[in-house]
Design an enzyme around this catalytic site. Structure first.
Site, short mmCIF file in Angstrom:
data_model
loop_
_atom_site.label_atom_id
_atom_site.label_comp_id
_atom_site.label_asym_id
_atom_site.label_seq_id
_atom_site.Cartn_x
_atom_site.Cartn_y
_atom_site.Cartn_z
CG MET A 14 -3.27 -9.85 0.24
SD MET A 14 -3.20 -9.06 -1.38
CE MET A 14 -1.45 -9.10 -1.76
N GLY A 15 -3.64 -14.39 0.19
CA GLY A 15 -3.17 -15.76 -0.03
C GLY A 15 -4.11 -16.50 -0.97
CB ALA A 77 5.16 -8.68 8.23
CG ASN A 103 3.84 -5.13 2.87
OD1 ASN A 103 4.56 -5.17 1.87
ND2 ASN A 103 2.66 -4.56 2.87
CB SER A 129 2.69 -4.11 -4.83
OG SER A 129 1.84 -2.98 -4.83
CE LYS A 183 4.37 -4.30 -1.67
NZ LYS A 183 3.72 -3.80 -0.51
CG HIS A 186 5.54 -0.22 -4.17
ND1 HIS A 186 4.49 -0.38 -3.26
CD2 HIS A 186 4.95 -0.16 -5.39
CE1 HIS A 186 3.34 -0.41 -3.91
NE2 HIS A 186 3.59 -0.29 -5.21
CG ASN A 187 4.20 -0.59 0.69
OD1 ASN A 187 4.19 -1.01 -0.46
ND2 ASN A 187 3.58 -1.20 1.68
CD GLU A 190 0.61 1.88 -1.13
OE1 GLU A 190 1.05 0.95 -1.82
OE2 GLU A 190 0.04 1.70 -0.05
C1 6PG Z 1 0.43 -2.87 -1.92
C2 6PG Z 1 0.06 -2.10 -0.68
C3 6PG Z 1 -0.12 -3.03 0.46
C4 6PG Z 1 -0.86 -2.45 1.64
C5 6PG Z 1 -0.10 -1.40 2.38
C6 6PG Z 1 -0.99 -0.41 3.05
O1 6PG Z 1 1.51 -2.62 -2.42
O2 6PG Z 1 -0.38 -3.69 -2.36
O3 6PG Z 1 1.07 -1.20 -0.38
O4 6PG Z 1 1.13 -3.54 0.78
O5 6PG Z 1 -2.12 -1.99 1.22
O6 6PG Z 1 0.64 -2.07 3.35
O7 6PG Z 1 -0.21 0.26 3.94
P1 6PG Z 1 -0.76 1.15 5.11
O8 6PG Z 1 -1.80 0.35 5.84
O9 6PG Z 1 0.45 1.43 5.93
O10 6PG Z 1 -1.37 2.36 4.46
#
Ligand code: 6PG
Length: 484
Positions: A14-15, A77, A103, A129, A183, A186-187, A190
């Site tokens: 990601m970085g 985190a 996160n 994200s 965020k 959002h998750n 998700e």
């Molecule tokens: C995003 C994702 C990212 C990550 C999640 C996965 O927004 O790009 O949400 O943050 O893939 O943390 O979460 P889990 O491992 O808890 O499913």
């Protein structure tokens, strides 16, 4: 040599991708990783003619940066973030900015904002994200914290973020931990979206007996309509993958879901704030239940499913259409609940959240990006003080049109003995939300009976408390106003 506009600490995927994205937008970036080998390899292999410089130490990184220095942490985190902040504080000068792009738990970001403020520094806690690909090509970015830092960071973040209709999927969210809170929600959403898709898949596979290829075609078709979204799209795509023996790869994957915690945090926050975020929380529990693999295998022997006659071809087609509507209506409940949670958090923490702006930030770049978020944005554009998504005309019509199919799909699952915790909890929420009268009167009577917890009456002003001596009054209501 000119100084770098931003420093990034942490060169995991990601970085690295975020750094390349920044550099491609013309920002000079200084990078640092705990092990210099990784920094060195990254700079050698990926930099080419991009404006990226490596640092061997935090001191060197800080020296490479223009003021006010902006340092973004792309690390795991937790404690690592605090340790890096400890190490950076003595190296920085007044007005410098530390940004945490992991996160992180929103309460940590609130604490860090206050801590850095006390040191004359600024903190931004930002959601990022979109996964690895998003970081490289344009993520959704949700920054919060010390607003004084925003003007310096805004040009970089808005340049590298995804764009939706030409607008950046990045804007200031709010103070303290507001960015990480949004965020987190959002998750959570998700988790809910993924669980709903998984339930639809399971009903088609186990309940309707469809092949993986047939289900793949259904998802590809759904992605052309109101369910058009990144998660439906990747589901249709991943279902095309075959294992070495030609069988669908998805069938070979162990059915025990992992999780890193953001869904759980959303559930915890909903309980703390008293907001019924049932679908997301059920989605977290569904992952927990899936993880009990060996126990489930044993229980499957003990409680075998009963035989249910298969549906005819036309019934199967009708059930696929019902599932579509069940997924859509449940998704509306999930987003309504997520927005209810953000509204309550904003009130509790005194954050002025821009709900339409959040929909725009989620419209592109992030994992929950979808056509649907455009409808949410429009609902808030039409009425910025909208109390609940279910009060918006668009969603009212959508729910009404889907309702009977939604019930049909959930009833089908129940008769088949197939679990649909997200779809059914969404329906239970909807039925509760649209009920002018619920059996909470009986709960209140029970509480008053055994614990003298008092109750309010329908024929008295709200707030006036009553108590009945249920045990000694011999069935006669001897209620009286209760002095608090
Ligand atoms: C995003 C994702 C990212 C990550 C999640 C996965 O927004 O790009 O949400 O943050 O893939 O943390 O979460 P889990 O491992 O808890 O499913």
């Amino acid at each position: 040599m000119s100084q770098a506009e931003i420093g990034v600490i942490g060169l995991a995927v990601m970085g690295q991708n975020l750094v390349l994205n920044m550099a491609d937008h013309g920002f000079k970036v200084a990078v640092y990783n705990r092990s210099y080998d990784k920094t060195d390899a990254f700079v050698r292999q990926r930099v080419e003619d991009r404006p990226i410089v490596g640092a061997q130490s935090l001191t060197e990184l800080v020296d490479q940066l223009a003021r006010p220095r902006k340092i973004m942490l792309m690390v795991k985190a937790g404690d690592v973030v605090d340790r890096l902040i400890d190490d950076l504080i003595p190296l920085l000068s007044e007005g410098d900015i530390i940004i945490d792009g992991g996160n992180s738990l929103y309460t940590d970001s609130t604490r860090r904002t206050q801590r850095l403020k006390a040191e004359g520094l600024h903190f931004i806690g930002t959601g990022v994200s979109g996964g690895e690909e998003g970081a490289r090509t344009g993520p959704s970015i949700m920054p919060g914290g010390d607003v004084a830092a925003w003007p310096a960071v805004k040009p970089i973040f808005q340049a590298i973020s995804a764009k939706s209709d030409g607008q950046p999927c990045c804007d200031w969210v709010g103070p303290e931990g507001a960015g990480h809170y949004v965020k987190m929600v959002h998750n959570g959403i998700e988790y809910g979206d993924m669980q709903l898709i998984a339930e639809a898949y399971h009903l088609m596979r186990q309940g309707l007996g469809l092949s993986v290829d047939a289900i793949q075609a259904v998802f590809a078709d759904w992605n052309q309509g109101v369910l058009d979204s990144y998660l439906i799209e990747i589901t249709a795509e991943l279902l095309t993958f075959k294992d070495d023996d030609g069988e669908p790869l998805v069938d070979k994957i162990l059915d025990a879901a992992g999780q890193k915690g953001t869904g759980k945090w959303t559930g915890i926050s909903s309980l703390e704030l008293g907001v019924p975020v049932t679908l997301i929380t059920e989605s977290v529990y569904a992952r927990c239940l899936s993880a009990l693999k060996s126990e489930r295998e044993e229980a499957a022997q003990r409680y075998p499913a009963s035989e249910v006659p298969p549906l005819s071809e036309s019934e199967t087609r009708a059930m696929i259409a019902a599932l579509h509507d069940a997924l859509y209506a449940s998704k509306i409940m999930s987003y309504a609940q997520g927005y209810m949670l953000m509204r309550e958090a904003a009130s509790e923490f005194d954050w002025d959240l821009n709900y339409g702006g959040i929909a725009l930030m989620w419209r592109g770049g992030c994992i929950i990006r979808s056509r649907f978020l455009e409808n949410i944005k429009q609902a808030y554009d039409q009425n910025p003080s909208l109390n609940n998504l279910l009060q918006a005309e668009f969603f009212e019509q959508a729910v009404k049109q889907s309702e009977s199919n939604w019930r049909k799909a959930v009833a089908f699952a129940v008769t088949q003995g197939l679990p649909v915790p997200a779809m059914s909890s969404a329906l239970a929420f909807f039925d509760g939300y649209r009920s002018a009268r619920l059996p909470a009167n009986l709960l209140q009577a029970q509480r008053d009976y055994f614990g003298a917890h008092t109750y309010e009456r329908i024929d008295a002003p709200r707030g006036e408390r009553f108590h009945t001596d249920w045990i000694h009054s011999g069935g006669h209501a001897q209620s009286g106003s209760y002095e608090v």
